[in-house]
Scaffold this active site. Structure first.
Site, PDB file in Angstrom:
ATOM      1  N   ASP A  30       0.853  -1.190   0.000  1.00 59.45           N
ATOM      2  CA  ASP A  30       0.000   0.000   0.000  1.00 59.45           C
ATOM      3  C   ASP A  30       0.892   1.244   0.000  1.00 59.45           C
ATOM      4  OD1 ASP A  30      -3.211   0.566   0.955  1.00 59.45           O
ATOM      5  OD2 ASP A  30      -1.772   2.227   1.133  1.00 59.45           O
ATOM      6  N   ILE A  31       0.526   2.218  -0.800  1.00 62.09           N
ATOM      7  CA  ILE A  31       1.350   3.423  -0.949  1.00 62.09           C
ATOM      8  C   ILE A  31       1.315   4.296   0.313  1.00 62.09           C
ATOM      9  CG2 ILE A  31      -0.398   5.006  -1.897  1.00 62.09           C
ATOM     10  CD1 ILE A  31       1.705   5.681  -4.104  1.00 62.09           C
ATOM     11  N   ASN A  86     -12.728  -3.587   2.325  1.00 67.02           N
ATOM     12  CA  ASN A  86     -13.726  -2.523   2.381  1.00 67.02           C
ATOM     13  C   ASN A  86     -14.633  -2.643   1.161  1.00 67.02           C
ATOM     14  OD1 ASN A  86     -12.576  -1.388   4.720  1.00 67.02           O
ATOM     15  ND2 ASN A  86     -11.060  -0.295   3.500  1.00 67.02           N
ATOM     16  N   GLU A  94     -12.514   3.133  -1.280  1.00 65.45           N
ATOM     17  CA  GLU A  94     -12.105   4.308  -2.061  1.00 65.45           C
ATOM     18  C   GLU A  94     -11.697   3.947  -3.478  1.00 65.45           C
ATOM     19  OE1 GLU A  94      -9.196   6.204   0.432  1.00 65.45           O
ATOM     20  OE2 GLU A  94     -10.755   7.196   1.614  1.00 65.45           O
ATOM     21  N   VAL A  95     -11.085   2.803  -3.673  1.00 69.53           N
ATOM     22  CA  VAL A  95     -10.669   2.375  -5.011  1.00 69.53           C
ATOM     23  C   VAL A  95     -11.652   1.305  -5.492  1.00 69.53           C
ATOM     24  CG1 VAL A  95      -8.845   1.300  -6.377  1.00 69.53           C
ATOM     25  CG2 VAL A  95      -8.250   2.926  -4.570  1.00 69.53           C
ATOM     26  N   HIS A  99     -10.066  -5.237  -3.540  1.00 70.13           N
ATOM     27  CA  HIS A  99      -8.728  -5.442  -2.975  1.00 70.13           C
ATOM     28  C   HIS A  99      -8.847  -5.859  -1.525  1.00 70.13           C
ATOM     29  CE1 HIS A  99      -9.886  -1.189  -2.658  1.00 70.13           C
ATOM     30  NE2 HIS A  99      -9.267  -1.179  -1.489  1.00 70.13           N
ATOM     31  N   HIS A 101      -6.843  -5.756   1.970  1.00 74.88           N
ATOM     32  CA  HIS A 101      -5.722  -5.222   2.734  1.00 74.88           C
ATOM     33  C   HIS A 101      -5.201  -6.335   3.638  1.00 74.88           C
ATOM     34  CE1 HIS A 101      -6.762  -0.807   2.146  1.00 74.88           C
ATOM     35  NE2 HIS A 101      -7.938  -1.361   1.888  1.00 74.88           N
TER      36      HIS A 101
HETATM   37  P1  AMP Z   1      -9.830   1.356   0.211  1.00 79.59           P
HETATM   38  O1  AMP Z   1     -10.200   2.533   1.073  1.00 79.59           O
HETATM   39  O2  AMP Z   1     -10.120   0.041   0.847  1.00 79.59           O
HETATM   40  O3  AMP Z   1     -10.402   1.483  -1.176  1.00 79.59           O
HETATM   41  O4  AMP Z   1      -8.254   1.390   0.099  1.00 79.59           O
HETATM   42  C1  AMP Z   1      -7.553   1.883  -0.995  1.00 79.59           C
HETATM   43  C2  AMP Z   1      -6.086   1.781  -0.647  1.00 79.59           C
HETATM   44  O5  AMP Z   1      -5.348   1.949  -1.852  1.00 79.59           O
HETATM   45  C3  AMP Z   1      -5.594   2.838   0.339  1.00 79.59           C
HETATM   46  O6  AMP Z   1      -5.048   2.187   1.488  1.00 79.59           O
HETATM   47  C4  AMP Z   1      -4.517   3.589  -0.458  1.00 79.59           C
HETATM   48  O7  AMP Z   1      -3.422   3.976   0.323  1.00 79.59           O
HETATM   49  C5  AMP Z   1      -4.135   2.568  -1.522  1.00 79.59           C
HETATM   50  N1  AMP Z   1      -3.593   3.111  -2.754  1.00 79.59           N
HETATM   51  C6  AMP Z   1      -4.113   4.112  -3.505  1.00 79.59           C
HETATM   52  N2  AMP Z   1      -3.338   4.324  -4.588  1.00 79.59           N
HETATM   53  C7  AMP Z   1      -2.316   3.443  -4.514  1.00 79.59           C
HETATM   54  C8  AMP Z   1      -1.182   3.167  -5.337  1.00 79.59           C
HETATM   55  N3  AMP Z   1      -0.935   3.842  -6.473  1.00 79.59           N
HETATM   56  N4  AMP Z   1      -0.326   2.180  -4.952  1.00 79.59           N
HETATM   57  C9  AMP Z   1      -0.554   1.498  -3.806  1.00 79.59           C
HETATM   58  N5  AMP Z   1      -1.607   1.704  -3.005  1.00 79.59           N
HETATM   59  C10 AMP Z   1      -2.474   2.667  -3.342  1.00 79.59           C
END
Ligand code: AMP
Ligand code: ZN
Length: 116
Positions: A30-31, A86, A94-95, A99, A101
């Protein structure tokens, strides 16, 4: 999906710190880590979330979980970890590409959630 961040990461179009890849899944750091160990495991196939996954996705979902212990152990969390997926608005996703975690590290990650 041309426009999806995690599809681009899985294809290698956007760089990531990869920790694992096979024909169906991709895993990377995770970034913005919330714990010393914070990995993301994604299906290579674009699946928006657990809310849209279908029975046909069962093998890839299983693989994401089956690889978690190995990835946690290899990346600083050998004594357990937590998997968080999530989902949707209530889950604060958010994405919009499914995915998992994997969070952990040397210290316990704490209570699961703040109770109401
Ligand atoms: P969620 O809130 O479950 O959708 O988590 C999205 C996760 O993606 C967050 O923990 C971000 O830090 C992570 N994230 C967003 N962009 C990137 C990226 N380019 N590389 C790695 N992780 C990312
Ligand atoms: Zn995608």
């Amino acid at each position: 999906m041309d426009d999806c961040l995690f599809c681009k990461i899985a294809r290698g179009d956007i760089p990531s710190r990869k920790v694992y890849e096979d024909d169906a899944i991709f895993a990377f750091h995770d970034i913005n880590p919330a714990r010393p160990t914070h990995l993301l495991v994604i299906p290579k196939k674009h699946i928006v979330s657990l809310a849209t996954a279908s029975a046909a996705d069962t093998p890839v979902l299983g693989r994401m979980l089956a690889v978690a212990n190995r990835l946690a152990t290899e990346n600083g969390s050998p004594d357990g970890f937590r998997v968080i997926i999530n989902t949707g608005r209530i889950g604060h996703q958010e994405v919009q590409h499914l995915h998992a975690h994997i969070v952990g590290g040397p210290d316990p990650v704490g209570p699961m959630l703040k109770r109401v």
